[in-house]
Design a protein around this motif. Structure first.
Motif, PDB file in Angstrom:
ATOM      1  N   TYR A 115       0.748  -1.099   0.247  1.00  0.00           N
ATOM      2  CA  TYR A 115      -0.087   0.096  -0.040  1.00  0.00           C
ATOM      3  C   TYR A 115       0.748   1.386   0.064  1.00  0.00           C
ATOM      4  CZ  TYR A 115      -2.979   3.950   1.765  1.00  0.00           C
ATOM      5  OH  TYR A 115      -3.493   5.019   1.897  1.00  0.00           O
ATOM      6  N   ARG A 116       1.724   1.156   0.680  1.00  0.00           N
ATOM      7  CA  ARG A 116       2.640   2.400   1.013  1.00  0.00           C
ATOM      8  C   ARG A 116       3.562   2.851  -0.262  1.00  0.00           C
ATOM      9  NH1 ARG A 116       4.338  -0.357   5.867  1.00  0.00           N
ATOM     10  NH2 ARG A 116       3.044   0.458   7.771  1.00  0.00           N
ATOM     11  N   LYS A 117       3.868   1.678  -1.095  1.00  0.00           N
ATOM     12  CA  LYS A 117       4.696   1.922  -2.260  1.00  0.00           C
ATOM     13  C   LYS A 117       3.919   2.207  -3.561  1.00  0.00           C
ATOM     14  CE  LYS A 117       8.485  -1.093  -0.306  1.00  0.00           C
ATOM     15  NZ  LYS A 117       9.342  -2.192  -0.424  1.00  0.00           N
ATOM     16  N   MET A 118       2.546   1.582  -3.571  1.00  0.00           N
ATOM     17  CA  MET A 118       1.901   1.875  -4.724  1.00  0.00           C
ATOM     18  C   MET A 118       1.561   3.136  -5.207  1.00  0.00           C
ATOM     19  SD  MET A 118      -1.956   0.745  -3.989  1.00  0.00           S
ATOM     20  CE  MET A 118      -1.761  -0.654  -2.981  1.00  0.00           C
ATOM     21  N   ASN A 119       1.220   3.875  -6.601  1.00  0.00           N
ATOM     22  CA  ASN A 119       1.144   5.210  -6.657  1.00  0.00           C
ATOM     23  C   ASN A 119      -0.446   5.245  -6.821  1.00  0.00           C
ATOM     24  OD1 ASN A 119       0.489   3.860  -9.176  1.00  0.00           O
ATOM     25  ND2 ASN A 119       2.054   5.019 -10.367  1.00  0.00           N
ATOM     26  N   SER A 120      -1.402   4.322  -6.401  1.00  0.00           N
ATOM     27  CA  SER A 120      -2.632   4.539  -7.144  1.00  0.00           C
ATOM     28  C   SER A 120      -3.557   4.279  -5.778  1.00  0.00           C
ATOM     29  CB  SER A 120      -3.021   3.363  -7.983  1.00  0.00           C
ATOM     30  OG  SER A 120      -2.505   2.057  -7.648  1.00  0.00           O
ATOM     31  N   GLN A 121      -2.985   4.822  -4.668  1.00  0.00           N
ATOM     32  CA  GLN A 121      -3.879   4.544  -3.540  1.00  0.00           C
ATOM     33  C   GLN A 121      -5.369   4.973  -3.351  1.00  0.00           C
ATOM     34  OE1 GLN A 121      -1.315   6.638  -0.748  1.00  0.00           O
ATOM     35  NE2 GLN A 121       0.190   4.731  -0.714  1.00  0.00           N
ATOM     36  N   PRO A 122      -5.690   6.181  -4.126  1.00  0.00           N
ATOM     37  CA  PRO A 122      -7.013   6.774  -4.095  1.00  0.00           C
ATOM     38  C   PRO A 122      -7.807   6.165  -5.350  1.00  0.00           C
ATOM     39  CG  PRO A 122      -5.226   8.519  -4.578  1.00  0.00           C
ATOM     40  CD  PRO A 122      -4.757   7.310  -4.681  1.00  0.00           C
ATOM     41  N   TYR A 123      -7.122   5.302  -6.242  1.00  0.00           N
ATOM     42  CA  TYR A 123      -7.988   4.968  -7.147  1.00  0.00           C
ATOM     43  C   TYR A 123      -8.332   3.507  -7.393  1.00  0.00           C
ATOM     44  CZ  TYR A 123      -5.333   9.068  -9.167  1.00  0.00           C
ATOM     45  OH  TYR A 123      -4.645  10.272  -9.046  1.00  0.00           O
ATOM     46  N   TYR A 124      -9.498   3.314  -8.118  1.00  0.00           N
ATOM     47  CA  TYR A 124      -9.936   1.809  -8.146  1.00  0.00           C
ATOM     48  C   TYR A 124      -9.330   1.155  -9.239  1.00  0.00           C
ATOM     49  CZ  TYR A 124     -13.879   4.071  -5.726  1.00  0.00           C
ATOM     50  OH  TYR A 124     -14.535   4.553  -4.293  1.00  0.00           O
ATOM     51  N   SER A 125      -9.183  -0.128  -9.008  1.00  0.00           N
ATOM     52  CA  SER A 125      -8.479  -1.230  -9.851  1.00  0.00           C
ATOM     53  C   SER A 125      -9.160  -1.119 -11.053  1.00  0.00           C
ATOM     54  CB  SER A 125      -8.616  -2.496  -9.344  1.00  0.00           C
ATOM     55  OG  SER A 125      -7.913  -3.308 -10.041  1.00  0.00           O
ATOM     56  N   VAL A 126      -8.312  -1.275 -12.285  1.00  0.00           N
ATOM     57  CA  VAL A 126      -8.721  -1.051 -13.624  1.00  0.00           C
ATOM     58  C   VAL A 126      -8.419  -2.444 -14.458  1.00  0.00           C
ATOM     59  CG1 VAL A 126      -8.520   1.605 -13.845  1.00  0.00           C
ATOM     60  CG2 VAL A 126      -6.552   0.002 -14.329  1.00  0.00           C
ATOM     61  N   TYR A 127      -8.066  -3.326 -13.629  1.00  0.00           N
ATOM     62  CA  TYR A 127      -7.455  -4.628 -14.161  1.00  0.00           C
ATOM     63  C   TYR A 127      -8.580  -5.424 -14.205  1.00  0.00           C
ATOM     64  CZ  TYR A 127      -3.163  -2.139 -13.118  1.00  0.00           C
ATOM     65  OH  TYR A 127      -2.206  -1.031 -13.192  1.00  0.00           O
ATOM     66  N   PRO A 128      -9.020  -6.065 -15.449  1.00  0.00           N
ATOM     67  CA  PRO A 128      -9.904  -7.128 -15.355  1.00  0.00           C
ATOM     68  C   PRO A 128      -9.894  -8.249 -14.761  1.00  0.00           C
ATOM     69  CG  PRO A 128      -9.557  -6.148 -17.752  1.00  0.00           C
ATOM     70  CD  PRO A 128      -8.500  -5.669 -16.576  1.00  0.00           C
ATOM     71  N   PRO A 129     -10.913  -9.111 -14.734  1.00  0.00           N
ATOM     72  CA  PRO A 129     -11.088 -10.201 -13.919  1.00  0.00           C
ATOM     73  C   PRO A 129      -9.811 -11.432 -14.221  1.00  0.00           C
ATOM     74  CG  PRO A 129     -13.326  -9.664 -14.227  1.00  0.00           C
ATOM     75  CD  PRO A 129     -12.386  -8.985 -15.199  1.00  0.00           C
ATOM     76  N   LEU A 130      -9.690 -11.663 -15.424  1.00  0.00           N
ATOM     77  CA  LEU A 130      -8.607 -12.864 -15.972  1.00  0.00           C
ATOM     78  C   LEU A 130      -7.367 -12.020 -15.308  1.00  0.00           C
ATOM     79  CD1 LEU A 130      -8.593 -15.125 -17.743  1.00  0.00           C
ATOM     80  CD2 LEU A 130      -7.787 -13.537 -19.768  1.00  0.00           C
ATOM     81  N   LEU A 131      -6.987 -10.893 -15.566  1.00  0.00           N
ATOM     82  CA  LEU A 131      -5.762 -10.642 -15.023  1.00  0.00           C
ATOM     83  C   LEU A 131      -5.711 -10.648 -13.413  1.00  0.00           C
ATOM     84  CD1 LEU A 131      -4.707  -7.376 -16.718  1.00  0.00           C
ATOM     85  CD2 LEU A 131      -3.583  -9.525 -16.976  1.00  0.00           C
ATOM     86  N   GLN A 132      -6.976 -10.667 -12.813  1.00  0.00           N
ATOM     87  CA  GLN A 132      -6.967 -10.727 -11.030  1.00  0.00           C
ATOM     88  C   GLN A 132      -6.637 -12.099 -10.953  1.00  0.00           C
ATOM     89  OE1 GLN A 132      -7.334  -8.254  -9.139  1.00  0.00           O
ATOM     90  NE2 GLN A 132      -8.028  -6.728 -10.628  1.00  0.00           N
ATOM     91  N   ILE A 133      -6.600 -13.176 -11.779  1.00  0.00           N
ATOM     92  CA  ILE A 133      -6.275 -14.587 -11.379  1.00  0.00           C
ATOM     93  C   ILE A 133      -4.847 -14.409 -11.394  1.00  0.00           C
ATOM     94  CG2 ILE A 133      -6.438 -16.859 -12.424  1.00  0.00           C
ATOM     95  CD1 ILE A 133      -9.113 -15.952 -13.829  1.00  0.00           C
ATOM     96  N   LEU A 134      -4.032 -13.962 -12.452  1.00  0.00           N
ATOM     97  CA  LEU A 134      -2.683 -13.872 -12.458  1.00  0.00           C
ATOM     98  C   LEU A 134      -1.993 -13.160 -11.101  1.00  0.00           C
ATOM     99  CD1 LEU A 134       0.002 -14.025 -14.080  1.00  0.00           C
ATOM    100  CD2 LEU A 134      -0.425 -11.681 -14.975  1.00  0.00           C
TER     101      LEU A 134
END
Length: 436
Positions: A115-134
């Motif tokens: 969490y501390r190192k990511m640059n998208s803390q205020p943003y919602y995930s934009v990665y579709p379900p197939l990538l979430q499996i990866l």
């Protein structure tokens, strides 16, 4: 001599992925300049190798990048964060990281570090379900942080190995090397953990299925494009219009099914995605844009409307693509290549890794392949836009890139034209002198 040169290239790639500092412009410039210089010279030695040997070289150059912690992009922290949520049966699209932690749900120290190192803390995930499996895989095997990185890189390396095998049989050595040996492709495909190798695999597989007239498989694979990168909705007309009319209804069904999956997952909170998710790429994010840059510049006197530049640009690109498909019968390879090219040219965001499929799709029918080599060079150097955040530098970079690409396409023709005119003038002067 040629073998030693490619060993030297492998060492340069290895040292580079362990040395990049995106925030240091001198570091970025020197490393990319060195790598592309070595790469361009390497074309001289291709004649000493068979296509199979070039394939092995391409795989070797990717293997040496495995184990490097991504330093050009920090997206992998978000990948692992999403995977952490999935591993705990939490919908990664329901909350931004900030919102999730505000609920007071206990999380592991490793998750807090992500969490501390990511640059998208205020943003919602934009990665579709197939990538979430990866993204979930490293958590399934309960690995250490470094082992998680290795696993994701290994998965992408496997896809790249298949991609190189598929591409090598269809290309000349030089066109094959534009993908197999390109430092931008090598570094972005595996070491930086971007999912583009999966997308390249799906595109190449769709070609094979289409050519074999296995349309059921083609419909399924094409619909999976959207499960990797939603922006590839841009390519749907290319698939639709080239299919036999009797097969189009099943194609639409497969695409609609894929969109339905996205509607109930990625877009389960549509308003959030519009304001702080995918919508950002249309109205707020701008990076290394080309034609969109011109539209943004035209709207700059009307500052309150500049946020529309991305939407206007993509609508224009889509319209041009439809006219292209309507004007002449095309084959699928050409249609997908042109569609992907137009999507990049009119996109407000062209991160370096977005361009990878373009270099995989080059065919013998596409003129000016040198322009795509130059485009890959500028895509690598676009990392300078992260560290040199002055408006004048962005404008200067765009101008130099535009002139360079224009010179690649028209430079030789212009030189030949003026050379002929010069010769004609000399001939006339000689004739006039003799008659006088």
């Amino acid at each position: 001599m040629s073998k030693f040169y490619f060993i030297f290239y492998s060492i340069a790639i290895f040292l580079s992925v362990h040395s990049f500092d995106r925030n240091d412009p001198i570091n970025v410039f020197v490393i990319w300049l060195s790598l592309f210089s070595i790469y361009i010279i390497s074309f001289r030695y291709l004649s000493d190798f068979t296509t199979k040997q070039i394939l092995c070289l391409g795989i070797l150059l990717r293997i040496v990048t495995v184990g490097a912690i991504p330093s050009l992009s920090d997206d992998f922290y978000r990948f692992l964060w999403d995977g952490y949520l999935v591993s705990h049966s939490i919908n990664p699209f329901a909350f931004s990281p900030n919102e999730f932690l505000e609920q007071g749900v206990p999380v592991t120290e490793e998750a807090l570090s992500l969490y501390r190192k990511m640059n998208s803390q205020p943003y919602y995930s934009v990665y579709p379900p197939l990538l979430q499996i990866l993204f979930y895989l490293p958590w399934f095997f309960v690995l250490s942080f470094f082992a998680k990185i290795i696993l994701l890189q290994f998965v992408l390396l496997c896809f790249e190995t298949v991609n190189l095998s598929l591409i090598g049989g269809d290309k000349s050595k030089k066109k094959f090397w534009i993908y197999a040996g390109n430092p931008l492709v090598i570094i972005e495909s595996v070491s930086q953990i971007h999912p583009e190798p999966i997308l390249v695999f799906l595109i190449l597989l769709s070609y094979r299925l289409f050519e074999a007239k296995k349309f059921v498989g083609f419909h399924f694979v094409f619909s999976l494009f959207l499960q990797i990168k939603l922006s590839l909705v841009f390519l749907i007309p290319g698939g639709f219009f080239l299919l036999p009319k009797k097969k189009r209804i099943f194609f639409i069904f497969a695409v609609c099914l894929s969109l339905t999956v996205l509607f109930f997952s990625l877009f389960s909170k549509l308003g959030n995605q519009a304001s702080s998710g995918i919508g950002l790429f249309f109205h707020s994010f701008r990076f290394h844009s080309l034609f969109e840059f011109l539209i943004y510049f035209a709207l700059s006197p009307f500052a309150e409307y500049t946020y529309l530049s991305g939407t206007i640009a993509l609508i224009m690109g889509g319209t041009i693509y439809l006219f292209y498909l309507y004007a002449k019968n095309r084959n699928l390879n050409e249609a997908i290549f042109v569609g992907f090219l137009l999507m990049l040219l009119f996109s407000p965001v062209i991160h370096p890794w977005y361009t990878l499929p373009l270099f995989a799709l080059l065919s013998s029918k596409i003129p000016y392949t040198g322009v795509f080599l130059v485009f890959s060079i500028f895509s690598g150097f676009s990392y300078l836009l992260y560290s040199i955040q002055y408006t004048f530098f962005s404008d200067f970079f765009f101008m130099i890139e535009g002139v360079s690409l224009f010179a690649c396409i028209y430079g030789r023709a212009c030189i030949n034209y003026f050379r002929k005119k010069s010769q004609i003038r000399k001939g006339k002067n000689k004739t006039c002198g003799r008659s006088w």
